[in-house]
Design a protein around this motif. Structure first.
Motif, PDB file in Angstrom:
ATOM      1  N   SER A 166       0.875  -1.165   0.000  1.00  0.00           N
ATOM      2  CA  SER A 166       0.000   0.000   0.000  1.00  0.00           C
ATOM      3  C   SER A 166       0.916   1.219   0.000  1.00  0.00           C
ATOM      4  O   SER A 166       1.930   1.245   0.702  1.00  0.00           O
ATOM      5  CB  SER A 166      -0.936   0.011   1.216  1.00  0.00           C
ATOM      6  N   ALA A 167       0.581   2.185  -0.833  1.00  0.00           N
ATOM      7  CA  ALA A 167       1.334   3.442  -0.917  1.00  0.00           C
ATOM      8  C   ALA A 167       0.421   4.538  -0.385  1.00  0.00           C
ATOM      9  O   ALA A 167      -0.697   4.708  -0.872  1.00  0.00           O
ATOM     10  CB  ALA A 167       1.735   3.731  -2.347  1.00  0.00           C
ATOM     11  N   ILE A 168       0.895   5.258   0.628  1.00  0.00           N
ATOM     12  CA  ILE A 168       0.094   6.285   1.267  1.00  0.00           C
ATOM     13  C   ILE A 168       0.776   7.625   1.044  1.00  0.00           C
ATOM     14  O   ILE A 168       1.959   7.790   1.376  1.00  0.00           O
ATOM     15  CB  ILE A 168      -0.044   6.012   2.786  1.00  0.00           C
ATOM     16  N   ASP A 169       0.026   8.605   0.490  1.00  0.00           N
ATOM     17  CA  ASP A 169       0.627   9.920   0.269  1.00  0.00           C
ATOM     18  C   ASP A 169       0.362  10.834   1.464  1.00  0.00           C
ATOM     19  O   ASP A 169      -0.309  10.441   2.430  1.00  0.00           O
ATOM     20  CB  ASP A 169       0.166  10.536  -1.051  1.00  0.00           C
ATOM     21  N   GLU A 170       0.886  12.053   1.391  1.00  0.00           N
ATOM     22  CA  GLU A 170       0.771  13.001   2.507  1.00  0.00           C
ATOM     23  C   GLU A 170      -0.664  13.381   2.822  1.00  0.00           C
ATOM     24  O   GLU A 170      -0.989  13.777   3.927  1.00  0.00           O
ATOM     25  CB  GLU A 170       1.594  14.252   2.203  1.00  0.00           C
ATOM     26  N   GLY A 171      -1.553  13.281   1.825  1.00  0.00           N
ATOM     27  CA  GLY A 171      -2.962  13.612   2.029  1.00  0.00           C
ATOM     28  C   GLY A 171      -3.796  12.449   2.534  1.00  0.00           C
ATOM     29  O   GLY A 171      -4.991  12.576   2.734  1.00  0.00           O
ATOM     30  N   GLY A 172      -3.170  11.284   2.733  1.00  0.00           N
ATOM     31  CA  GLY A 172      -3.878  10.124   3.238  1.00  0.00           C
ATOM     32  C   GLY A 172      -4.468   9.229   2.155  1.00  0.00           C
ATOM     33  O   GLY A 172      -5.129   8.239   2.454  1.00  0.00           O
ATOM     34  N   ARG A 173      -4.236   9.567   0.895  1.00  0.00           N
ATOM     35  CA  ARG A 173      -4.739   8.729  -0.204  1.00  0.00           C
ATOM     36  C   ARG A 173      -3.917   7.445  -0.267  1.00  0.00           C
ATOM     37  O   ARG A 173      -2.700   7.466  -0.180  1.00  0.00           O
ATOM     38  CB  ARG A 173      -4.625   9.489  -1.514  1.00  0.00           C
ATOM     39  N   ILE A 174      -4.607   6.320  -0.443  1.00  0.00           N
ATOM     40  CA  ILE A 174      -3.951   5.014  -0.444  1.00  0.00           C
ATOM     41  C   ILE A 174      -4.175   4.326  -1.786  1.00  0.00           C
ATOM     42  O   ILE A 174      -5.292   4.315  -2.306  1.00  0.00           O
ATOM     43  CB  ILE A 174      -4.502   4.117   0.685  1.00  0.00           C
ATOM     44  N   GLU A 175      -3.113   3.764  -2.318  1.00  0.00           N
ATOM     45  CA  GLU A 175      -3.181   2.976  -3.547  1.00  0.00           C
ATOM     46  C   GLU A 175      -2.529   1.619  -3.286  1.00  0.00           C
ATOM     47  O   GLU A 175      -1.595   1.526  -2.491  1.00  0.00           O
ATOM     48  CB  GLU A 175      -2.422   3.663  -4.687  1.00  0.00           C
ATOM     49  N   LEU A 176      -3.015   0.603  -3.959  1.00  0.00           N
ATOM     50  CA  LEU A 176      -2.427  -0.724  -3.859  1.00  0.00           C
ATOM     51  C   LEU A 176      -1.540  -0.946  -5.077  1.00  0.00           C
ATOM     52  O   LEU A 176      -1.968  -0.730  -6.210  1.00  0.00           O
ATOM     53  CB  LEU A 176      -3.515  -1.796  -3.819  1.00  0.00           C
ATOM     54  N   LEU A 177      -0.290  -1.353  -4.839  1.00  0.00           N
ATOM     55  CA  LEU A 177       0.654  -1.631  -5.914  1.00  0.00           C
ATOM     56  C   LEU A 177       1.138  -3.060  -5.783  1.00  0.00           C
ATOM     57  O   LEU A 177       1.464  -3.513  -4.691  1.00  0.00           O
ATOM     58  CB  LEU A 177       1.884  -0.717  -5.819  1.00  0.00           C
ATOM     59  N   ARG A 178       1.218  -3.746  -6.895  1.00  0.00           N
ATOM     60  CA  ARG A 178       1.856  -5.061  -6.930  1.00  0.00           C
ATOM     61  C   ARG A 178       3.209  -4.840  -7.578  1.00  0.00           C
ATOM     62  O   ARG A 178       3.289  -4.472  -8.747  1.00  0.00           O
ATOM     63  CB  ARG A 178       1.013  -6.056  -7.709  1.00  0.00           C
ATOM     64  N   VAL A 179       4.256  -5.033  -6.792  1.00  0.00           N
ATOM     65  CA  VAL A 179       5.612  -4.702  -7.232  1.00  0.00           C
ATOM     66  C   VAL A 179       6.416  -5.979  -7.440  1.00  0.00           C
ATOM     67  O   VAL A 179       6.468  -6.840  -6.567  1.00  0.00           O
ATOM     68  CB  VAL A 179       6.311  -3.800  -6.182  1.00  0.00           C
ATOM     69  N   ASN A 180       7.049  -6.075  -8.604  1.00  0.00           N
ATOM     70  CA  ASN A 180       7.928  -7.208  -8.909  1.00  0.00           C
ATOM     71  C   ASN A 180       9.347  -6.854  -8.516  1.00  0.00           C
ATOM     72  O   ASN A 180       9.784  -5.707  -8.676  1.00  0.00           O
ATOM     73  CB  ASN A 180       7.882  -7.539 -10.400  1.00  0.00           C
ATOM     74  N   VAL A 181      10.072  -7.850  -8.009  1.00  0.00           N
ATOM     75  CA  VAL A 181      11.456  -7.660  -7.583  1.00  0.00           C
ATOM     76  C   VAL A 181      12.203  -8.985  -7.784  1.00  0.00           C
ATOM     77  O   VAL A 181      11.623 -10.056  -7.620  1.00  0.00           O
ATOM     78  CB  VAL A 181      11.512  -7.183  -6.107  1.00  0.00           C
ATOM     79  N   SER A 182      13.473  -8.888  -8.161  1.00  0.00           N
ATOM     80  CA  SER A 182      14.287 -10.096  -8.332  1.00  0.00           C
ATOM     81  C   SER A 182      14.776 -10.582  -6.975  1.00  0.00           C
ATOM     82  O   SER A 182      15.302  -9.793  -6.184  1.00  0.00           O
ATOM     83  CB  SER A 182      15.491  -9.811  -9.228  1.00  0.00           C
ATOM     84  N   GLY A 183      14.597 -11.855  -6.705  1.00  0.00           N
ATOM     85  CA  GLY A 183      14.995 -12.424  -5.416  1.00  0.00           C
ATOM     86  C   GLY A 183      13.951 -12.144  -4.358  1.00  0.00           C
ATOM     87  O   GLY A 183      13.182 -11.191  -4.452  1.00  0.00           O
ATOM     88  N   GLU A 184      13.917 -12.996  -3.341  1.00  0.00           N
ATOM     89  CA  GLU A 184      12.917 -12.845  -2.283  1.00  0.00           C
ATOM     90  C   GLU A 184      13.299 -11.705  -1.344  1.00  0.00           C
ATOM     91  O   GLU A 184      14.351 -11.742  -0.708  1.00  0.00           O
ATOM     92  CB  GLU A 184      12.767 -14.143  -1.486  1.00  0.00           C
ATOM     93  N   PRO A 185      12.448 -10.671  -1.234  1.00  0.00           N
ATOM     94  CA  PRO A 185      12.770  -9.549  -0.349  1.00  0.00           C
ATOM     95  C   PRO A 185      12.571  -9.928   1.117  1.00  0.00           C
ATOM     96  O   PRO A 185      11.696 -10.731   1.437  1.00  0.00           O
ATOM     97  CB  PRO A 185      11.800  -8.459  -0.782  1.00  0.00           C
ATOM     98  N   PRO A 186      13.369  -9.326   2.022  1.00  0.00           N
ATOM     99  CA  PRO A 186      13.281  -9.660   3.451  1.00  0.00           C
ATOM    100  C   PRO A 186      12.178  -8.874   4.166  1.00  0.00           C
ATOM    101  O   PRO A 186      12.423  -8.145   5.123  1.00  0.00           O
ATOM    102  CB  PRO A 186      14.668  -9.254   3.965  1.00  0.00           C
ATOM    103  N   VAL A 187      10.944  -8.996   3.670  1.00  0.00           N
ATOM    104  CA  VAL A 187       9.821  -8.260   4.248  1.00  0.00           C
ATOM    105  C   VAL A 187       8.689  -9.220   4.576  1.00  0.00           C
ATOM    106  O   VAL A 187       8.586 -10.294   3.989  1.00  0.00           O
ATOM    107  CB  VAL A 187       9.334  -7.144   3.292  1.00  0.00           C
ATOM    108  N   THR A 188       7.842  -8.800   5.515  1.00  0.00           N
ATOM    109  CA  THR A 188       6.704  -9.618   5.917  1.00  0.00           C
ATOM    110  C   THR A 188       5.443  -8.763   5.952  1.00  0.00           C
ATOM    111  O   THR A 188       5.507  -7.525   5.943  1.00  0.00           O
ATOM    112  CB  THR A 188       6.927 -10.238   7.309  1.00  0.00           C
ATOM    113  N   LEU A 189       4.319  -9.419   6.029  1.00  0.00           N
ATOM    114  CA  LEU A 189       3.019  -8.765   6.069  1.00  0.00           C
ATOM    115  C   LEU A 189       2.950  -7.736   7.198  1.00  0.00           C
ATOM    116  O   LEU A 189       3.346  -8.019   8.331  1.00  0.00           O
ATOM    117  CB  LEU A 189       1.937  -9.835   6.268  1.00  0.00           C
TER     118      LEU A 189
END
Length: 114
Positions: free
Chosen positions: A48-71
Motif C-alpha cells: 500500500s502506498a500512502i501519500d501526505e494527504g492520506g490517499r492510499i493505492e495498492l501496488l503489486r511490485v515485482n522484484v528479483s529475489g525474495e525480499p526480506p519483508v513480511t506482512l
C-alpha cells in the motif's frame, strides 16, 4: 506501445507490505517460476502506498529475489519504476501500470542506510 520505465518519486510516500512476497509464475498449471535475465526468481509483493494527504493505492511490485519483508511491515521500494501496459482481449482494450523495484527493504534498514 513502447515500454519505457517511469521513475516513481517515493520520497513523499509511505509503503506497507500488505501481502507477503510470493514467486511470480510463468505457468500456473506447471508451477514454473518466472526468472529475470540473470536467472534469479522474480517475486511479487503487494504494497500500500500512502501519500501526505492520506490517499492510499495498492501496488503489486515485482522484484528479483525474495525480499526480506513480511506482512504489515513498513517498507521502502528501492528504484521503483512503473511501466504502462495495454492488451486487447476479445476486442476489449485493457491497460494499466505494472511496477518493478531493484529491491524492497524494511523501512528501518533503509533509514539506517542513509
Amino acid at each position: 506501445m513502447r515500454n519505457i520505465p517511469i521513475p516513481v518519486d517515493t520520497t513523499k510516500l509511505q509503503f506497507v507490505c500488505v501481502a507477503a512476497p510470493r514467486p511470480r509464475l510463468v505457468n500456473k498449471d506447471t508451477g514454473e517460476i518466472k526468472t529475470d535475465k540473470s536467472g534469479n526468481p522474480v517475486y511479487e509483493v503487494a504494497l500500500s502506498a500512502i501519500d501526505e494527504g492520506g490517499r492510499i493505492e495498492l501496488l503489486r511490485v515485482n522484484v528479483s529475489g525474495e525480499p526480506p519483508v513480511t506482512l504489515g511491515m513498513p517498507v521502502h521500494p528501492v528504484d521503483l519504476v512503473g511501466f504502462v501496459w495495454e492488451q486487447t482481449r476479445n476486442g476489449e482494450v485493457r491497460w494499466g501500470i505494472s511496477y518493478r523495484a531493484a529491491s524492497i527493504l524494511p523501512a528501518e534498514v533503509n533509514a539506517l542506510a542513509r
